[in-house]
Scaffold this active site. Structure first.
Site, mmCIF file in Angstrom:
data_model
loop_
_atom_site.group_PDB
_atom_site.id
_atom_site.type_symbol
_atom_site.label_atom_id
_atom_site.label_comp_id
_atom_site.label_asym_id
_atom_site.label_seq_id
_atom_site.Cartn_x
_atom_site.Cartn_y
_atom_site.Cartn_z
ATOM 1 N N TYR A 97 47.206 38.542 -31.867
ATOM 2 C CA TYR A 97 47.323 39.997 -31.723
ATOM 3 C C TYR A 97 47.894 40.336 -30.347
ATOM 4 O O TYR A 97 48.836 41.136 -30.230
ATOM 5 C CB TYR A 97 45.942 40.617 -31.900
ATOM 6 N N SER A 98 47.349 39.739 -29.305
ATOM 7 C CA SER A 98 47.847 39.978 -27.953
ATOM 8 C C SER A 98 49.296 39.547 -27.822
ATOM 9 O O SER A 98 50.102 40.235 -27.180
ATOM 10 C CB SER A 98 46.993 39.226 -26.938
#
Length: 258
Positions: free
Chosen positions: A147-148
Site C-alpha cells: 500500500y505504501s
C-alpha cells in the site's frame, strides 16, 4: 459545462466528492465496479442529466479508453480527474505475496497512471487532476507494505505531472487522507489496537469523515485553487505532523508487547 471523472465514485470519499462537485454545477462521470452503488449514486444526484456512470474495473486493459470515450461522447470535454479508487488492509512487507503486491500496484498506481495518460491529452488550460494518496505516502507506517509503495509512487507521479503539464495550465495535486470513516475502514475499529493507534495519536477530537476529504478534493477542482500545483494536502487532523498522545494514552499502564 465542466466535467469531472471520479473513480471509486460509488461510496466513501468518491461518492462525497461526486455530490460536492455536482452541487457546484459540474457534470460527473462516476466510475466504479459495483452497479448497485452506481445506481445509488444516480439517485443521490437526482438522475442522470449531469451524470454518467460507468461500471468498469479500473485495472482492466480497456478501462481508460472506455472512461475517456464515455466522457467525451456524453459531455464533450474533460476538465477534472479524481483518481480515488483503492483498496485497504495492507500487510507488512514480509507477509505480502506477489499476488497481493500486484493487486495493490494495479489499482492504486498502474490504473491511475494509465487513466492520467489518456485523460491529460484531452485537457485544456484550467483543468486539474487530483490523485488520492494517503498519509502512508507521506511518512513510514507499520503494515504499509505494498500500500505504501503504491501510494508513494502515485505521489511522485503527481509531482512529475505538475512539472510536465503545469506550463499548459493543467494542475496536478495529491490529497492524502488519514484514517477516514469509510465503509472500507470502519470495520477495522473493531480492533482495539487499530483504534488506539489512530484515535489516541490524533490531535483533533475526531477522525475524518468522507466529506472532510471530499471538500479538499473539490476545492482543488475549483477556480480558487488555481495556484496550487504539485502539492500534497494531508487531511488527518494533524496525525502526521505531531507527536501527540492523548491524556488517556499518556496515563495508561504500559505492558509488554510479547
Amino acid at each position: 459545462m465542466k466535467t469531472a471523472i471520479i473513480t471509486g465514485a460509488g461510496s466513501g470519499i468518491g461518492l462525497a466528492t461526486a455530490k460536492m462537485l455536482h452541487a457546484e454545477g459540474l457534470a460527473i462521470v462516476g466510475v466504479g465496479r459495483d452497479t448497485a452503488k452506481l445506481a445509488a449514486l444516480e439517485q443521490e444526484l437526482g438522475g442522470t442529466e449531469r451524470l454518467l456512470t460507468i461500471s468498469v474495473d479500473v485495472t482492466a486493459d480497456d478501462a481508460p479508453q472506455a472512461i475517456v470515450q464515455g466522457a467525451l461522447e456524453r459531455f464533450g470535454r474533460i476538465d477534472h480527474l479524481v483518481n480515488n479508487a483503492g483498496v485497504g488492509s495492507p500487510k507488512p512487507l514480509h507477509e505480502t505475496d506477489d499476488a497481493t503486491l500486484d493487486g495493490f500496484i494495479d489499482i492504486m498506481l498502474r490504473a491511475p497512471f494509465r487513466l492520467c495518460r489518456d485523460v491529460v491529452v484531452h485537457m485544456a488550460p484550467g483543468s486539474s487532476i487530483v490523485n488520492v494518496t494517503s498519509t502512508f505516502a507521506m511518512i513510514g507506517g507499520r503494515r504499509g507494505g505494498a500500500y505504501s509503495a503504491a501510494k508513494g509512487g502515485l505521489k511522485s507521479l503527481s509531482e512529475h505531472m505538475a512539472c510536465e503539464y503545469g506550463p499548459q495550465g493543467i494542475r496536478t495535486n495529491n490529497v492524502a487522507p488519514g484514517v477516514t470513516m469509510t465503509d472500507m475502514v470502519r470495520h477495522r475499529f473493531e480492533d482495539e489496537g487499530f483504534k488506539r493507534a489512530n484515535v489516541e495519536t490524533t490531535p483533533y477530537p475526531r477522525l475524518a469523515e468522507p466529506e472532510d476529504v471530499a471538500s479538499v478534493i473539490a476545492f482543488l477542482c475549483l477556480p480558487g485553487s488555481e495556484m496550487i500545483n504539485g502539492q500534497s494536502i494531508v487531511v488527518d487532523g494533524g496525525w502526521t505532523k505531531t507527536k501527540y498522545l492523548s491524556p488517556r494514552a499518556m496515563t495508561s499502564v504500559w505492558t509488554s508487547a510479547e
